[in-house]
Enzyme design. Structure first.
Site, PDB file in Angstrom:
ATOM      1  N   SER A 103       0.903  -1.064   0.047  1.00  0.00           N
ATOM      2  CA  SER A 103      -0.091  -0.126   0.038  1.00  0.00           C
ATOM      3  C   SER A 103       0.927   1.246  -0.054  1.00  0.00           C
ATOM      4  CB  SER A 103      -1.063   0.180   1.199  1.00  0.00           C
ATOM      5  OG  SER A 103      -1.533  -1.093   1.281  1.00  0.00           O
TER       6      SER A 103
ATOM      7  N   ASP B   6       2.624  -6.443  -8.074  1.00  0.00           N
ATOM      8  CA  ASP B   6       1.747  -5.238  -8.088  1.00  0.00           C
ATOM      9  C   ASP B   6       2.643  -3.910  -8.117  1.00  0.00           C
ATOM     10  OD1 ASP B   6      -0.322  -6.549  -7.786  1.00  0.00           O
ATOM     11  OD2 ASP B   6      -1.164  -5.811  -5.818  1.00  0.00           O
TER      12      ASP B   6
ATOM     13  N   ASN C   6      -3.369  -7.468 -11.388  1.00  0.00           N
ATOM     14  CA  ASN C   6      -4.471  -7.442 -10.495  1.00  0.00           C
ATOM     15  C   ASN C   6      -4.169  -6.428  -9.538  1.00  0.00           C
ATOM     16  OD1 ASN C   6      -6.951  -8.257  -9.500  1.00  0.00           O
ATOM     17  ND2 ASN C   6      -6.191 -10.329  -8.939  1.00  0.00           N
TER      18      ASN C   6
ATOM     19  N   GLY D 207      -5.101  -3.511  -7.731  1.00  0.00           N
ATOM     20  CA  GLY D 207      -6.082  -2.253  -7.259  1.00  0.00           C
ATOM     21  C   GLY D 207      -5.481  -1.298  -6.720  1.00  0.00           C
TER      22      GLY D 207
ATOM     23  N   ARG E 199     -13.494  -6.693 -10.520  1.00  0.00           N
ATOM     24  CA  ARG E 199     -13.176  -5.776  -9.452  1.00  0.00           C
ATOM     25  C   ARG E 199     -14.001  -4.531  -9.727  1.00  0.00           C
ATOM     26  NH1 ARG E 199      -7.236  -6.595  -7.061  1.00  0.00           N
ATOM     27  NH2 ARG E 199      -8.324  -5.545  -5.230  1.00  0.00           N
TER      28      ARG E 199
ATOM     29  N   SER F 195     -12.213   1.407   0.051  1.00  0.00           N
ATOM     30  CA  SER F 195     -11.730   2.569   0.381  1.00  0.00           C
ATOM     31  C   SER F 195     -10.694   3.191  -0.624  1.00  0.00           C
ATOM     32  CB  SER F 195     -10.843   2.599   1.745  1.00  0.00           C
ATOM     33  OG  SER F 195      -9.761   1.650   1.595  1.00  0.00           O
ATOM     34  N   GLN F 196     -10.291   2.198  -1.618  1.00  0.00           N
ATOM     35  CA  GLN F 196      -9.487   2.835  -2.474  1.00  0.00           C
ATOM     36  C   GLN F 196      -9.912   3.833  -3.358  1.00  0.00           C
ATOM     37  OE1 GLN F 196      -7.640  -0.690  -4.791  1.00  0.00           O
ATOM     38  NE2 GLN F 196      -6.938  -1.543  -2.888  1.00  0.00           N
TER      39      GLN F 196
ATOM     40  N   SER G 273     -12.486   0.305   5.848  1.00  0.00           N
ATOM     41  CA  SER G 273     -11.031   0.256   5.973  1.00  0.00           C
ATOM     42  C   SER G 273     -10.121   1.601   6.028  1.00  0.00           C
ATOM     43  CB  SER G 273     -10.401  -0.493   4.433  1.00  0.00           C
ATOM     44  OG  SER G 273     -11.147  -1.631   4.077  1.00  0.00           O
TER      45      SER G 273
ATOM     46  N   ASP H 106      -7.137  -7.271   5.726  1.00  0.00           N
ATOM     47  CA  ASP H 106      -6.221  -8.015   4.937  1.00  0.00           C
ATOM     48  C   ASP H 106      -5.574  -9.154   5.893  1.00  0.00           C
ATOM     49  OD1 ASP H 106      -7.025  -7.155   2.625  1.00  0.00           O
ATOM     50  OD2 ASP H 106      -4.763  -6.210   2.004  1.00  0.00           O
TER      51      ASP H 106
ATOM     52  N   LYS I 106     -12.201  -8.575  -3.214  1.00  0.00           N
ATOM     53  CA  LYS I 106     -10.401  -8.660  -3.371  1.00  0.00           C
ATOM     54  C   LYS I 106     -10.341  -9.547  -4.425  1.00  0.00           C
ATOM     55  CE  LYS I 106     -10.143  -5.511  -0.104  1.00  0.00           C
ATOM     56  NZ  LYS I 106      -9.644  -5.370   1.117  1.00  0.00           N
ATOM     57  N   GLU I 107      -8.829  -9.822  -4.338  1.00  0.00           N
ATOM     58  CA  GLU I 107      -8.277 -10.648  -5.252  1.00  0.00           C
ATOM     59  C   GLU I 107      -9.197 -12.015  -5.890  1.00  0.00           C
ATOM     60  OE1 GLU I 107      -6.694  -9.170  -3.011  1.00  0.00           O
ATOM     61  OE2 GLU I 107      -4.766  -8.449  -3.699  1.00  0.00           O
TER      62      GLU I 107
ATOM     63  N   HIS J  11      -2.732 -14.251  -2.994  1.00  0.00           N
ATOM     64  CA  HIS J  11      -1.284 -14.310  -2.421  1.00  0.00           C
ATOM     65  C   HIS J  11      -1.732 -14.532  -0.764  1.00  0.00           C
ATOM     66  CE1 HIS J  11      -1.585  -9.783  -1.580  1.00  0.00           C
ATOM     67  NE2 HIS J  11      -3.018 -10.255  -2.007  1.00  0.00           N
ATOM     68  N   ARG J  12      -2.737 -13.970  -0.396  1.00  0.00           N
ATOM     69  CA  ARG J  12      -2.771 -13.979   0.994  1.00  0.00           C
ATOM     70  C   ARG J  12      -3.563 -15.393   1.583  1.00  0.00           C
ATOM     71  NH1 ARG J  12      -0.950  -9.981   2.823  1.00  0.00           N
ATOM     72  NH2 ARG J  12      -1.275  -7.554   1.795  1.00  0.00           N
TER      73      ARG J  12
ATOM     74  N   LYS K 284       2.558 -11.390  -5.642  1.00  0.00           N
ATOM     75  CA  LYS K 284       1.836 -10.158  -5.741  1.00  0.00           C
ATOM     76  C   LYS K 284       2.443  -9.307  -4.679  1.00  0.00           C
ATOM     77  CE  LYS K 284      -2.651  -8.936  -6.183  1.00  0.00           C
ATOM     78  NZ  LYS K 284      -2.989  -7.424  -5.889  1.00  0.00           N
TER      79      LYS K 284
END
Ligand code: DC
Length: 689
Positions: free
Chosen positions: A26, A52, A118, A120, A148, A197-198, A225, A346, A373-374, A418-419, A446
């Site tokens: 981020s 990313d 991918n 965001g 997304r 929130s992005q 978020s 996350d 999300k992803e 990834h998470r 990612k």
């Protein structure tokens, strides 16, 4: 990085030691965009190097930014400043326009195409910035990116006068951006805050471009978020933009705001990435030997650092300083929790896996954002947790998890997320001692390309739990090629034991020793202290590359001679055992399955005929320009087979429990497939994909 189809993590038992984490995603992508929008050069230190950030850097390059790698930092030269220009349709011009922007002044001209994977954190802010700057752009990503949502951001930008078209589905990328007509900045700009929130972050980062007057953003709906907005505001501040915030509903970018490079920016380590190691400490580290995380501390500007509080509630023992944390087991089993996870969306995924080790049912609430999300993380987490034996109740915006009554070995789907890959690796600490299979482990790239390496550097398990696959066969049977390919496909380490004897032979010759019983003890001492290292297909002795030197015929003969000395064989045992490291090992050579790793779950012995081996060797030599005949080679091979199998010390013979593989008329691929099939048949999750 593990680029295998799957990665089997053996059952893990303990953890301890230090990990240095990669930079925050981020922070990295926000800093990159801000640096791009400023005048002059910004040196970004400790930037995350991942998928990313790579797409963001590629995009900035395409827009005309200078991007120079300088050691561990990156220098970004921005495309600013953006001054007033009455001639331009909305009062903006670029005093030094980027080529992409310059060529894109008119709609007739081709658009600059940006592929954003991918990410965001690249798609949303770039959409806002480019829509405000002027120019023709096309923004696209991987198929998941096109699912997304971005409609709320596009709606907000359109009310301002920006012109953005959807090229596929309404409300989703890919997008085509045209120059704006005239910007309406006198009314507050409304944006929804309850999906991502992005959207708000994107506006906050981009609107200083046009802040000739106070620009006001109003959030509709409950802002989710929030900590990510804090990161945005904090970084804007560092780049000279002091946003005024009234609660979480109204944000004002003051008239005359201009981006100003701070010169140097240090990127904190990723607090979300830290969550896996915080959990690791809570699950498996003794207080005397905690897991130490470097690069981020409790005072971090990243919201996910509050995961520390959640982990403490579950029982973790955590101490920390400005940029480090130390974590160990406190309560055990962990304590079940009921938590609102809105502030740590996350990292909360990590809590879901910690909940498997709790003393009751845990509930994670307010996580509806997981759905966009992803992947749909709510559905995915529920499905994969159930595979391990947990009972899971999946709500619209919550997850309720009851630990498994009986753990099951599972192949975890990772949904290109990834998470999911990272948090499920922690299931390997299950009390049932079962391994965990992570499908498509490379998706961690990612945000954390070396995640599994970092995990294996601090996780421990008794050696017998680390799987070993032994491969042997007569000379020129192709065992080296097969073994190293199998190792690669499993993501395992590879031990070429023959190379150790070859290196010993070379070292002993250089030291002037006779390669026989006369100098047996001296050679054994040499072998016991060999500073040998295998790296990227090369063999290094004290950093001297001996890869080619040990492959000569003479080196082979010398290896054969030193390998017949019992003291030398004994001296190499510890070194060979040391290759048994997480996540597993493929060991190639004479006595791997009989003496060194007799407990290996799979031993394979190649039995290609002498005729076939002679033909293969002939082809090899001819291609190197060495002339010889098949008949001579075959006679040599047969003589060597006889010598090798009849010698007293470590004779060439299959281990009793070895599976025989006649690869005389098989391609390497077919042999690899056969060995992998045998291996899979031995695994707890055989057949699951
Ligand atoms: O596999 P290779 O050709 O690189 O092996 C070199 C020599 O070392 C060969 O004579 C066999 C011997 N060797 C051994 O005795 N024990 C091993 N584990 C590996 C090789």
């Amino acid at each position: 990085m593990f680029d295998s189809v799957f990665l089997d993590i053996p059952p893990l038992q303990a953890a301890g030691g230090t990990v240095a984490l990669p930079g925050s995603k981020s922070i990295s992508n926000r800093v990159l965009l801000l640096a791009a929008l400023c005048e002059g050069t910004t040196r970004v230190h400790d930037l995350l190097d991942s998928d990313d950030t790579r797409v963001m850097l590629d995009a900035l390059r395409a827009l005309g930014c200078g991007v120079v790698h300088a050691g561990s930092s990156i220098e970004i030269t921005g495309i600013g400043p953006f001054g007033r220009n009455p001639a331009s349709p909305f009062g903006l011009s670029l005093s030094k326009p980027a080529p992409a922007l310059r060529q894109a002044q008119g709609e007739r001209e081709a658009a600059t195409r940006l592929f954003l994977g991918n990410a965001g954190t690249a798609m949303r802010p770039l959409t806002a910035a480019l829509a405000l700057m002027g120019g023709e752009f096309e923004l696209s990503g991987v198929p998941r990116m096109h699912e997304r949502p971005i409609g709320d951001l596009v709606d907000a930008l359109r009310t301002l006068g920006c012109r953005i078209d959807y090229l596929g589905t309404e409300g989703y990328p890919p997008l085509r951006i045209h120059p704006a007509q005239a910007l309406q900045l006198d009314q507050p700009i409304r944006v929804r805050g309850d999906v991502s929130s992005q959207f708000l972050t994107a506006l906050l980062l981009a609107l200083p471009l046009v802040a000739r007057r106070d620009v006001v953003i109003e959030v509709t709906g409950e802002l989710i978020s929030r900590p990510y907005i804090d990161i945005t505001l904090n970084l804007l501040q560092r780049f000279g933009i002091a946003v005024r915030r009234d609660g979480w509903q109204r944000f004002t970018i003051p008239a005359g705001s201009r981006y100003a490079s701070p010169g140097d920016v240090h990127v904190e380590a990723d607090a979300s990435s830290a969550s896996y190691f915080i959990a690791l400490g809570a699950l498996a580290a003794e207080p005397a030997t905690p897991v130490r995380i470097e690069g981020v501390g409790e005072a971090s500007i990243q919201g996910d650092i509050r995961f520390v509080d959640a982990a403490r509630q579950m029982g973790a023992r955590i101490t920390g300083g400005a940029n480090w944390l130390e974590v160990a087991r406190g309560s055990w089993p962990l304590k079940a929790v009921d938590l609102d996870c809105n502030a740590i969306p996350d990292a909360a995924m990590t809590l879901a896996v910690m909940a498997l080790y709790a003393d009751g049912t845990s509930t994670l609430r307010n996580i509806a954002s997981w759905r966009v999300k992803e992947t749909d993380r709510l559905a995915a987490m529920a499905t994969e947790l159930r595979k391990l034996g947990a009972s899971v109740n999946e709500g619209a915006d919550f997850l309720r998890i009851t630990p498994p009554a009986q753990w099951r070995a599972a192949a975890i789907h990772t949904y290109d997320d990834h998470r999911i890959a990272m948090c499920f690796s922690l299931a390997a600490f299950n009390p049932a001692g079962l391994p965990v299979r992570i499908l498509d482990p490379k998706c961690v790239a990612k945000t954390f390309p070396d995640y599994f390496e970092a995990l294996f550097s601090v996780a421990r398990t008794p050696a017998p739990r680390i799987p070993v696959l032994c491969l042997d066969g007569p000379t020129a049977s192709g065992k080296g090629t097969l073994a190293s390919e199998v190792a690669h496909r499993l993501g395992y380490h590879y031990l070429d034991s023959g190379a150790l004897y070859r290196v010993t032979g070379v070292a002993a010759t250089r030291a002037g020793f006779a390669l026989d019983a006369a100098h047996e003890q001296q050679i054994a001492h040499l072998a016991a202290t060999l500073p040998v290292r295998f790296a990227g297909g090369r063999v290094l002795v004290s950093e001297l590359d001996v890869t080619d030197a040990i492959r000569t015929e003479e080196a082979g003969m010398n290896a054969s001679r030193v390998s017949a000395l019992p003291a030398v064989r004994t001296a190499l045992v510890a070194l060979q055992h040391s290759f048994r490291r997480l996540p597993g090992l493929v060991a190639d050579g004479r006595d791997m399955g009989t003496v060194i790793f007799p407990d290996a779950p799979l031993k394979v012995y190649l039995t290609a005929s002498a005729a076939q081996r002679a033909e293969r060797r002939h082809k090899q030599l001819i291609s190197k320009g060495i002339s010889t005949t098949i008949a001579t080679l075959r006679a040599d091979l047969e003589a060597r087979d006889l010598r090798d199998s009849s010698r007293a010390v470590a004779p060439l013979k299959p281990a009793q429990d070895a599976l025989l593989l006649d690869n005389s008329s098989q391609t390497v691929d077919a042999s690899v497939a056969q060995v992998l099939q045998w291996w899979d048949g031995k695994q707890a999750f055989a057949g699951q994909q």
